[in-house]
Design a protein around this motif. Structure first.
Motif, PDB file in Angstrom:
ATOM      1  N   TYR A 135      35.719  36.060  25.456  1.00  0.00           N
ATOM      2  CA  TYR A 135      36.252  37.410  25.277  1.00  0.00           C
ATOM      3  C   TYR A 135      35.207  38.491  25.574  1.00  0.00           C
ATOM      4  N   LYS A 136      33.928  38.123  25.532  1.00  0.00           N
ATOM      5  CA  LYS A 136      32.869  39.103  25.787  1.00  0.00           C
ATOM      6  C   LYS A 136      32.634  39.352  27.270  1.00  0.00           C
ATOM      7  N   THR A 137      32.915  38.362  28.110  1.00  0.00           N
ATOM      8  CA  THR A 137      32.549  38.475  29.528  1.00  0.00           C
ATOM      9  C   THR A 137      33.716  38.310  30.500  1.00  0.00           C
ATOM     10  N   MET A 138      34.933  38.070  30.024  1.00  0.00           N
ATOM     11  CA  MET A 138      36.053  37.809  30.924  1.00  0.00           C
ATOM     12  C   MET A 138      36.315  39.000  31.843  1.00  0.00           C
ATOM     13  N   ASP A 139      36.692  38.708  33.073  1.00  0.00           N
ATOM     14  CA  ASP A 139      36.958  39.720  34.096  1.00  0.00           C
ATOM     15  C   ASP A 139      38.459  40.017  34.109  1.00  0.00           C
ATOM     16  N   TYR A 140      38.847  41.089  33.447  1.00  0.00           N
ATOM     17  CA  TYR A 140      40.267  41.436  33.342  1.00  0.00           C
ATOM     18  C   TYR A 140      40.872  41.769  34.698  1.00  0.00           C
ATOM     19  N   GLU A 141      40.068  42.338  35.575  1.00  0.00           N
ATOM     20  CA  GLU A 141      40.583  42.751  36.888  1.00  0.00           C
ATOM     21  C   GLU A 141      41.105  41.552  37.683  1.00  0.00           C
ATOM     22  N   ILE A 183      48.305  27.234  29.576  1.00  0.00           N
ATOM     23  CA  ILE A 183      47.614  28.096  28.612  1.00  0.00           C
ATOM     24  C   ILE A 183      46.230  28.515  29.082  1.00  0.00           C
ATOM     25  N   THR A 184      45.991  29.834  29.006  1.00  0.00           N
ATOM     26  CA  THR A 184      44.646  30.380  29.099  1.00  0.00           C
ATOM     27  C   THR A 184      44.298  30.945  27.739  1.00  0.00           C
ATOM     28  N   ALA A 185      43.251  30.414  27.118  1.00  0.00           N
ATOM     29  CA  ALA A 185      42.848  30.836  25.779  1.00  0.00           C
ATOM     30  C   ALA A 185      41.616  31.729  25.874  1.00  0.00           C
ATOM     31  N   VAL A 186      41.619  32.808  25.097  1.00  0.00           N
ATOM     32  CA  VAL A 186      40.474  33.718  25.050  1.00  0.00           C
ATOM     33  C   VAL A 186      39.840  33.602  23.677  1.00  0.00           C
TER      34      VAL A 186
END
Length: 325
Positions: free
Chosen positions: A200-206, A177-180
């Motif tokens: 959720y404010k700073t996560m790097d989606y790329e 599990i990765t929780a946001v």
């Protein structure tokens, strides 16, 4: 008996405490003395009767079921004709979201089929925090998400009512599990079973492109392109509620077409109350695999304000209350 009543559409201020008639159990129903209730997203989402289309089921000009509330726990005090598995004195819990609501009251009449005996190791308040949110998470993880042991799952919105159960159930079924969530809820998500937690404010989606077998989007706004890029080939995305009505409609209408086009699965979960699923949740709670995360208990008369707080977002867990005695 006293109950939280809505006589017209509007914000939380339209809710009042009033004396209403005590219900009587019909065929296949039991009368329950309510001893705990909890608040959920439908409690505020249906208040204003928007979008207008929902009024065709909830009442065109005013709510046809004025007593509010879905989740409850309590004690059976009377049984109707044809009840087979419950008896007076049984401690039960359930969700009335598909049965006209009515839980924010001293007594409720409910179909036996949507109830289960509550977990014996939990209090009435703790048990009332389970029904809608835990069953929704169960149906999202197990049924719609088809999570298998060893798969990587991303939970967007992991700190709310459904999200906290989604983390625990994903762990139970063997997911990685990765929780946001927000930074203040990192420790909570890890304690519930997340191996990694992202802000959720700073996560790097790329950096997460193509990483997940399953993504659960809980009560937020999650653009299709974003989740599509995060999924592995043949990955699954399950939308569990949304802050965007347009997103819900778009995914409901076009999800199957997107699935055929991309080889990835996109769907909206339409969770249903289930006595069978509640019994399964009770078993997990008694084993220690699932536990309610209670944010706070509020007085019964403050339920309208609690609904307002829930509607504003970022409540880390469940708000619960006890009916007056």
């Amino acid at each position: 008996m006293k109950a939280i009543v809505q006589k017209r559409y509007g914000d939380y201020k339209v809710l009042t405490i009033e004396e209403v008639n005590k219900p009587k159990p019909g065929k296949g129903e039991v009368l329950v003395k309510v001893q705990g209730v909890s608040l959920n997203a439908p409690d505020w989402r249906l208040l204003e009767g928007k979008p207008f289309i929902i009024r065709f089921s909830s009442g065109l000009f005013k709510p046809k079921n004025p007593v509010k509330g879905g989740d409850f726990s309590g004690t059976v005090v009377e049984t109707g004709e044809g009840v087979l598995n419950l008896k007076v004195g049984d401690e039960v819990y359930g969700d009335l979201a598909d049965s006209g609501f009515g839980a924010f009251s001293e007594f409720v009449s409910a179909k036996e089929s949507i109830l289960s005996k509550k977990p014996h190791n939990l209090s009435f308040l703790e048990s009332s925090a389970l029904p809608l949110a835990s069953v929704t998470a169960l149906q999202g993880v197990r049924d719609a998400g088809r999570l298998k042991a060893g798969e990587k799952v991303l939970i967007l919105g992991a700190s709310g009512g459904v999200g906290t159960y989604a983390v625990q159930l994903s762990k139970y079924f063997g997911g990685e599990i990765t929780a946001v969530t927000s930074k203040k809820n990192f420790s909570q998500a890890k304690a519930l079973g997340a191996s990694e937690v992202l802000d959720y404010k700073t996560m790097d989606y790329e950096k997460l492109r193509g990483s997940f077998d399953l993504i659960l989007g809980v009560n937020g706004h999650y653009p299709v392109k974003l989740v599509k890029d995060l999924l592995k080939p043949h990955g699954r995305f399950v939308l569990i509620g949304s802050s965007s009505t347009k997103e819900l409609l778009r995914m409901s209408i076009f999800g199957s077409l997107l699935s055929k086009k991309d080889g990835k699965s996109f769907q909206v979960l339409m969770a249903k109350p289930s006595g069978k699923d509640l019994a399964f949740i009770a078993k997990l709670a008694e084993e220690g695999s699932v536990k309610p995360v209670i944010f706070k208990e509020i007085p019964f008369e403050q339920i309208p304000e609690g609904i307002k707080e829930l509607s504003e977002g970022h409540v880390p867990g469940k708000i619960v209350s006890k009916p007056p005695r």
